[in-house]
Design a protein around this motif. Structure first.
Motif, PDB file in Angstrom:
ATOM      1  N   SER A 173       0.816  -1.214   0.000  1.00 47.12           N
ATOM      2  CA  SER A 173       0.000   0.000   0.000  1.00 47.12           C
ATOM      3  C   SER A 173       0.846   1.259   0.000  1.00 47.12           C
ATOM      4  N   VAL A 203      -3.001  -0.062  -7.070  1.00 50.00           N
ATOM      5  CA  VAL A 203      -3.424   0.109  -5.687  1.00 50.00           C
ATOM      6  C   VAL A 203      -4.924   0.371  -5.663  1.00 50.00           C
ATOM      7  N   MET A 274      -1.818  -4.890   2.236  1.00 48.33           N
ATOM      8  CA  MET A 274      -2.737  -4.766   1.110  1.00 48.33           C
ATOM      9  C   MET A 274      -3.750  -5.907   1.042  1.00 48.33           C
TER      10      MET A 274
END
Length: 455
Positions: A173, A203, A274
């Motif tokens: 991230s 992302v 993430m």
């Protein structure tokens, strides 16, 4: 650590549609007892975090049951005891109250709060777009991310020793902020630097931090940096998102795996905060078998997280690193989720005083980031609620179910982490739980790091 955004410019005191005079604690205590609330004698400590949490629970229940009277009463108290510029408990409570008002506006429940939010659209959190240098410097301010970077890099270096080609899949991230340090370490290998292939997915859209350049431009900067260290780096960004469990990325990796597996290429899967964006069981109905790209999906329709981990296992990686926040924000029950988030998110508010001065821009970005996270956890449902953090114990079980085997971090890794923590406030600590390492703040778990190989 967290994703970073700009600070909202208005406090909750400024947006109430009715007049709320500023009152001291004694004046508040003289108010008449309200149904469902303790008597004035029981409200002797409004500044206590437990009291604030209970008031937020009352407000959440009122919104969910469309009880405008109780919602207005709790709002009145919280506005007076939790200013957005108060102490850490007050700022935390203010962020939760803001999120509850946004939830009321989105759901249409509790018309008083919904009208309040609709009349003051500045409740939304403004996002700050970082330059590469800004983000790199920001990440270095706290161990929140540095802990994961340090542990992961050490484990990766041990696992890829002797390989001439290393393929790193960076599910992060933080826009590859970990990679320059890893390149530096790889460049100094005794046997010489390998060829490094770096693959990244997109992302999550509109999830901070936001970067002012594209991934392609970032890749060019990383390639140039690696070249300055005499490391050949190949960079590739694959259009793939968390929403479908990074299906496109998995498909691409599967094709590459067939080509390069026998050539002795090390495959490193680096998952840094993430995976909790991948929808799990509580988010929404899963896609049907025919439309799902994963060939291994059984008819029982497992969660996307389970499918993703099994797909990774099928790639037979040299090592997989999983770093994430150690909390559970997945409950479908709003009150349960609120309590869990409140008991975890006090940590970033408590730590900020140790490394950022009041009024600094970086502090504004930092605290507004927490506001964004609180709002996503509290105000949103379905696929919009992407902050679905799971505890270490649940991720460990998921990895084991996917037929991964945990490996321990070595003493040198522990030493490196401790040296890094010495650069930060005294409240940060490190503990070892079985094979895993856990970053702590004043004894409370914050972020965990785990390393895995195919079992």
């Amino acid at each position: 650590m967290m994703q970073f955004t700009g600070t909202p410019s208005h406090s909750l005191h400024q947006i109430a549609p009715f007049s709320i005079p500023t009152m001291n604690k004694n004046q508040i205590h003289q108010a008449r007892p309200w149904p469902g609330f303790p008597t004035s004698k029981g409200l002797a400590s409004f500044g206590d975090a437990n009291c604030m949490e209970q008031l937020l629970v009352h407000c959440a229940n009122a919104i969910e049951s469309n009880d405008a009277t109780l919602a207005q009463q709790t709002l009145w108290v919280l506005n007076n005891i939790a200013p957005s510029d108060g102490d850490s408990n007050q700022r935390l409570t203010s962020a939760f109250l803001r999120a509850l008002i946004v939830r009321a506006a989105k759901s249409g429940s509790c018309k008083m709060l919904a009208a309040m939010a609709n009349a003051h659209r500045n409740l939304s959190v403004e996002t700050h777009t970082f330059s590469v240098i800004e983000l790199a410097n920001f990440v270095d301010l706290t161990p929140w991310h540095r802990f994961g970077f340090t542990t992961a890099n050490a484990a990766i270096l041990d696992a890829v020793e002797g390989y001439s080609v290393i393929h790193i899949v960076d599910l992060s991230s933080t826009y590859c902020m970990q990679i320059p340090t890893l390149i530096d370490a790889i460049a100094n290998r005794f046997e010489g630097p390998p060829l490094v292939k770096l693959t990244v997915p997109g992302v999550p859209k509109d999830v901070p931090p936001l970067l002012d350049i594209t991934y392609e431009e970032l890749g060019s900067k990383l390639v140039n940096f690696a070249r300055s260290r005499n490391v050949m780096l190949e960079f590739r960004a694959v259009p793939s998102t968390h929403a479908d469990g990074f299906a496109s990325l998995i498909d691409q990796l599967r094709l590459q795996h067939l080509v390069y597996a026998e050539a002795g290429e090390a495959l490193v899967i680096n998952c840094h905060m993430m995976l909790h964006y991948i929808p799990e069981e509580t988010s929404s109905p899963l896609p049907n078998t025919n439309s799902n790209p994963y060939t291994f999906q059984p008819t029982s329709n497992p969660s996307l997280r389970t499918m993703f981990l099994k797909a990774l296992r099928g790639l037979n990686p040299t090592i997989a690193i999983l770093v994430d926040e150690d909390a559970d924000l997945t409950s479908n029950n709003l009150v349960c989720r609120l309590r869990s988030a409140f008991s975890y998110l006090w940590i970033p508010y408590d730590t900020v005083d140790t490394f950022l001065p009041i009024g600094s821009k970086q502090r504004q970005w930092y605290e507004a980031n927490i506001c964004w996270k609180v709002e996503n956890v509290i105000a949103h449902e379905g696929l919009q609620r992407v902050e679905r953090v799971e505890s270490k114990s649940r991720w460990v079980q998921r990895m084991r179910n996917a037929e991964f085997r945990g490996v321990s971090f070595g003493d040198e890794t522990v030493s490196e982490v401790k040296t890094m923590l010495d650069e930060h406030a005294a409240g940060w600590g490190l503990k070892k739980e079985d094979d895993d390492l856990v970053l702590t703040w004043k004894g409370h778990n914050v972020v965990f790091a785990t390393a895995w190989v195919p079992g």
